[in-house]
Write a protein that holds these residues in place. Structure first.
Motif, PDB file in Angstrom:
ATOM      1  N   TYR A 457      67.486  -6.384 -59.139  1.00  0.00           N
ATOM      2  CA  TYR A 457      67.517  -7.535 -60.047  1.00  0.00           C
ATOM      3  C   TYR A 457      66.124  -7.932 -60.519  1.00  0.00           C
ATOM      4  CZ  TYR A 457      72.477  -8.447 -59.412  1.00  0.00           C
ATOM      5  OH  TYR A 457      73.841  -8.351 -59.431  1.00  0.00           O
ATOM      6  N   VAL A 458      65.143  -7.822 -59.642  1.00  0.00           N
ATOM      7  CA  VAL A 458      63.775  -8.193 -60.022  1.00  0.00           C
ATOM      8  C   VAL A 458      63.316  -7.402 -61.239  1.00  0.00           C
ATOM      9  CG1 VAL A 458      61.349  -8.097 -59.279  1.00  0.00           C
ATOM     10  CG2 VAL A 458      63.115  -8.977 -57.723  1.00  0.00           C
ATOM     11  N   TYR A 459      63.746  -6.138 -61.338  1.00  0.00           N
ATOM     12  CA  TYR A 459      63.248  -5.264 -62.396  1.00  0.00           C
ATOM     13  C   TYR A 459      64.250  -5.042 -63.524  1.00  0.00           C
ATOM     14  CZ  TYR A 459      59.497  -4.443 -59.114  1.00  0.00           C
ATOM     15  OH  TYR A 459      58.434  -4.632 -58.254  1.00  0.00           O
ATOM     16  N   THR A 460      65.218  -5.929 -63.676  1.00  0.00           N
ATOM     17  CA  THR A 460      66.146  -5.820 -64.794  1.00  0.00           C
ATOM     18  C   THR A 460      65.458  -6.213 -66.098  1.00  0.00           C
ATOM     19  OG1 THR A 460      66.929  -8.112 -64.662  1.00  0.00           O
ATOM     20  CG2 THR A 460      68.081  -6.474 -63.304  1.00  0.00           C
ATOM     21  N   ALA A 461      66.172  -6.001 -67.191  1.00  0.00           N
ATOM     22  CA  ALA A 461      65.699  -6.444 -68.502  1.00  0.00           C
ATOM     23  C   ALA A 461      66.052  -7.899 -68.771  1.00  0.00           C
ATOM     24  CB  ALA A 461      66.309  -5.559 -69.590  1.00  0.00           C
ATOM     25  N   LEU A 462      66.713  -8.546 -67.834  1.00  0.00           N
ATOM     26  CA  LEU A 462      67.108  -9.941 -68.013  1.00  0.00           C
ATOM     27  C   LEU A 462      65.879 -10.838 -68.090  1.00  0.00           C
ATOM     28  CD1 LEU A 462      70.011 -10.060 -65.402  1.00  0.00           C
ATOM     29  CD2 LEU A 462      70.251  -9.938 -67.891  1.00  0.00           C
ATOM     30  N   ASP A 463      66.025 -11.943 -68.788  1.00  0.00           N
ATOM     31  CA  ASP A 463      64.942 -12.917 -68.855  1.00  0.00           C
ATOM     32  C   ASP A 463      64.608 -13.406 -67.455  1.00  0.00           C
ATOM     33  OD1 ASP A 463      64.836 -12.736 -71.596  1.00  0.00           O
ATOM     34  OD2 ASP A 463      66.227 -14.401 -71.928  1.00  0.00           O
ATOM     35  N   LYS A 464      63.325 -13.453 -67.159  1.00  0.00           N
ATOM     36  CA  LYS A 464      62.897 -13.813 -65.813  1.00  0.00           C
ATOM     37  C   LYS A 464      63.216 -15.262 -65.471  1.00  0.00           C
ATOM     38  CE  LYS A 464      61.560  -9.676 -65.214  1.00  0.00           C
ATOM     39  NZ  LYS A 464      62.511  -8.773 -64.510  1.00  0.00           N
ATOM     40  N   GLU A 465      63.462 -16.099 -66.497  1.00  0.00           N
ATOM     41  CA  GLU A 465      63.817 -17.496 -66.213  1.00  0.00           C
ATOM     42  C   GLU A 465      65.126 -17.587 -65.443  1.00  0.00           C
ATOM     43  OE1 GLU A 465      62.950 -16.296 -69.120  1.00  0.00           O
ATOM     44  OE2 GLU A 465      60.992 -17.245 -69.462  1.00  0.00           O
ATOM     45  N   GLY A 466      66.025 -16.613 -65.684  1.00  0.00           N
ATOM     46  CA  GLY A 466      67.312 -16.641 -65.001  1.00  0.00           C
ATOM     47  C   GLY A 466      67.314 -15.900 -63.682  1.00  0.00           C
ATOM     48  N   LEU A 467      66.165 -15.329 -63.298  1.00  0.00           N
ATOM     49  CA  LEU A 467      66.099 -14.510 -62.087  1.00  0.00           C
ATOM     50  C   LEU A 467      66.403 -15.303 -60.821  1.00  0.00           C
ATOM     51  CD1 LEU A 467      65.608 -11.683 -60.997  1.00  0.00           C
ATOM     52  CD2 LEU A 467      63.160 -12.206 -60.895  1.00  0.00           C
ATOM     53  N   PRO A 468      65.855 -16.507 -60.644  1.00  0.00           N
ATOM     54  CA  PRO A 468      66.181 -17.247 -59.413  1.00  0.00           C
ATOM     55  C   PRO A 468      67.676 -17.468 -59.227  1.00  0.00           C
ATOM     56  CG  PRO A 468      64.309 -18.246 -60.510  1.00  0.00           C
ATOM     57  CD  PRO A 468      64.855 -17.217 -61.455  1.00  0.00           C
ATOM     58  N   PHE A 469      68.384 -17.707 -60.328  1.00  0.00           N
ATOM     59  CA  PHE A 469      69.831 -17.924 -60.231  1.00  0.00           C
ATOM     60  C   PHE A 469      70.543 -16.675 -59.739  1.00  0.00           C
ATOM     61  CE2 PHE A 469      74.026 -17.498 -62.285  1.00  0.00           C
ATOM     62  CZ  PHE A 469      74.680 -18.567 -61.694  1.00  0.00           C
ATOM     63  N   ILE A 470      70.210 -15.513 -60.333  1.00  0.00           N
ATOM     64  CA  ILE A 470      70.923 -14.299 -59.957  1.00  0.00           C
ATOM     65  C   ILE A 470      70.517 -13.831 -58.561  1.00  0.00           C
ATOM     66  CG2 ILE A 470      69.355 -12.538 -60.898  1.00  0.00           C
ATOM     67  CD1 ILE A 470      71.952 -11.250 -62.095  1.00  0.00           C
ATOM     68  N   LEU A 471      69.247 -14.088 -58.160  1.00  0.00           N
ATOM     69  CA  LEU A 471      68.851 -13.746 -56.794  1.00  0.00           C
ATOM     70  C   LEU A 471      69.545 -14.650 -55.786  1.00  0.00           C
ATOM     71  CD1 LEU A 471      65.027 -12.981 -57.123  1.00  0.00           C
ATOM     72  CD2 LEU A 471      66.917 -11.363 -56.901  1.00  0.00           C
ATOM     73  N   ASN A 472      69.832 -15.866 -56.194  1.00  0.00           N
ATOM     74  CA  ASN A 472      70.602 -16.761 -55.321  1.00  0.00           C
ATOM     75  C   ASN A 472      72.024 -16.241 -55.133  1.00  0.00           C
ATOM     76  OD1 ASN A 472      70.805 -19.342 -53.826  1.00  0.00           O
ATOM     77  ND2 ASN A 472      72.267 -19.861 -55.431  1.00  0.00           N
ATOM     78  N   LEU A 473      72.605 -15.705 -56.222  1.00  0.00           N
ATOM     79  CA  LEU A 473      73.927 -15.079 -56.108  1.00  0.00           C
ATOM     80  C   LEU A 473      73.867 -13.884 -55.161  1.00  0.00           C
ATOM     81  CD1 LEU A 473      75.222 -15.046 -59.817  1.00  0.00           C
ATOM     82  CD2 LEU A 473      75.992 -16.521 -57.951  1.00  0.00           C
TER      83      LEU A 473
END
Length: 490
Positions: A457-473
């Protein structure tokens, strides 16, 4: 006595220094190992004990009988045994997060793809010994003797075996002397060409995409980044849909699947077309990409070039064109998928100069110390594809894969699966197994698997602003996994 005492003391001191120095070296190496910074909780340690019992048993059996160590055996011969491995069964349960490198028409398991060929309207034709597939509605073309697959199956009980052989690279003697890397790549690309017409039919593409999402989700993968293009499609009324409509189909299929599987985090597409083209064709690729990206920024997230690097154009040929969009897109270049030194592998140099976000394969990266330095400095993830590299003849024994060096030195890596459909794999677990057993040290443990999950997840193309949310999932899925393992094995 004094000389003897002095000698005894000297030997004792020397031995003490040896063991102290040895422990220091081992400790220093362990601190650099991929995932070593994780501190396991009490429950994670219990789960780790279960994992390591399985790993050490399998690993040590390999030491005693090297011919039985599965990562050293070609996947076509080891697959059945892998499926019986307790380590593999454990890895199947691991929340693997995301799959970040696979090609759109080579993702579904072979049997599921074969089942989709039972759809109405699919015809086959033997055109000068080259068998072809095509969907027709309301009449067939007269360019070939097209026959319904239903009729062909009724006439020949072995037809599905024939069709299966056209859809995979699986052979009885994959490690034999029958073919070199160019011949294997030619066969690989022939399969892409063979299945391509199936994806022109809109209903097939929908059902295929949905089943891809299902298979990866069932393998505990919750997000996908797919290499592919958006071509024209048609429906059973022969209505033609353009590339933008095809992108919309991807979006709608994702939304449909998310309703059925609410823990699914979605999928994105990295626009990826052939690297074996002219400058003018590259201009058209870039134009198509920008149009798709503008219309569907939530689906189309980056740009890449695909195909055999050894026989394709190097990135440097297109550097000026690619540089014009470098500030408007993310690049995820295939680079260094080669055994050569000083030729094809220079794509690695070009990829980092073009500010690639990740590098696909990077098999030749250890030949380029400056690339290794930049990769660490910029935190550029390497997409490792163990089984693909073995099947496509870059490495026979996965213990010798470049991934072992990268993992030992704590480089940012993710484990990906490339084209599992074409070698009889399914999802991501097979590649995770090969990497964990073949590319990590004997004592490499749960922390490596955890780091792989988080990296995905850290290295996805997703916007990094949403990273904490997906890492929480992901943390929630990980906690559920730890609980599941403890309940299953205690």
């Amino acid at each position: 006595m004094r000389p003897l005492l002095f000698l005894i003391l000297f030997i004792h001191t020397a031995l003490a220094d040896f063991w102290d120095d040895r422990n220091t070296l081992l400790s220093n190496e362990a601190s650099q190992l991929f995932g070593s910074f994780w501190e396991l909780t009490e429950n994670e340690q219990k789960v780790n004990d279960i994992l390591m019992k399985f790993k050490l048993q399998e690993y040590d059996e390999g030491l005693s009988n090297p011919s039985k160590f599965l990562p050293s055996i070609h996947f076509f011969h080891s697959k059945a045994a892998i499926e019986q491995s307790e380590v593999f069964k454990f890895i199947q349960k691991v929340p693997k997060g995301a799959s970040l490198h696979s090609h759109s028409t080579a993702m579904l398991s072979t049997e599921a793809l074969l089942n989709l060929t039972y759809m109405e309207g699919l015809y086959g034709c033997d055109d000068n010994t080259k068998f072809k597939l095509h969907f027709f509605f309301g009449g067939v073309n007269d360019d070939c003797d097209w026959r319904l697959l239903e009729d062909l199956r009724n006439e020949d009980s072995g037809f599905d075996d024939f069709l299966r052989s056209k859809m995979t690279l699986v052979v009885d003697d994959p490690a034999g002397t029958c073919c070199d890397i160019n011949e294997v790549w030619s066969a690989f690309e022939d399969i892409f060409e063979f299945v391509a017409p199936l994806f022109d039919y809109r209903q097939f593409l929908h059902d295929y995409l949905y089943q891809v999402l299902r298979e990866f989700h069932d393998d505990n993968v919750k997000y996908l980044e797919i290499r592919g293009v958006f071509g024209e499609t048609f429906d059973s009324n022969n209505t033609i849909y353009g590339p933008l409509d095809t992108a919309q189909l991807y979006k709608e299929t994702q939304q449909e699947f998310a309703i059925d599987s609410q823990d699914f985090a979605g999928h994105r597409v990295i626009y990826s077309n052939s690297r074996k083209v002219s400058i003018d064709t590259m201009d058209s690729y870039i134009s198509d990409y920008l149009e798709l990206r503008a219309a569907y920024p939530e689906i189309v997230v980056g740009f890449d070039l695909v195909g055999q690097e050894d026989l394709g154009e190097p990135l440097s040929v297109f550097a000026d064109q690619l540089a014009t969009i470098a500030n408007r897109t993310k690049f995820f270049f295939h680079a260094g998928e080669t055994n050569w030194y000083g030729t094809t592998d220079l794509n690695l140099i070009d990829a980092i100069l073009l500010n690639t976000s990740r590098i696909g394969h990077a098999f030749a990266i250890t030949k380029h110390p400056e690339v290794l330095r930049v990769v660490k400095e910029r935190n550029i993830a390497i997409e490792l594809n163990p089984i693909s590299n073995q099947v496509l003849k870059l490495v026979d024994d996965l213990r010798n894969h470049v991934g072992a060096y990268l993992i030992a030195n704590g480089y940012p890596v993710v484990i990906t699966c490339d084209g599992p459909s074409f070698w009889g794999a399914k999802g991501l677990s097979y590649d995770w197994y090969m990497a964990f057993m073949g590319m990590t040290p004997r004592e490499g443990d749960l922390r490596i698997l955890k780091e792989l999950a988080w990296n995905s997840y850290v290295y996805t193309a997703l916007d990094k602003e949403g990273l904490p949310f997906i890492l929480n999932l992901l943390q929630g899925w990980w906690d559920d996994f730890i609980k599941e393992i403890l309940e299953a094995y205690h």
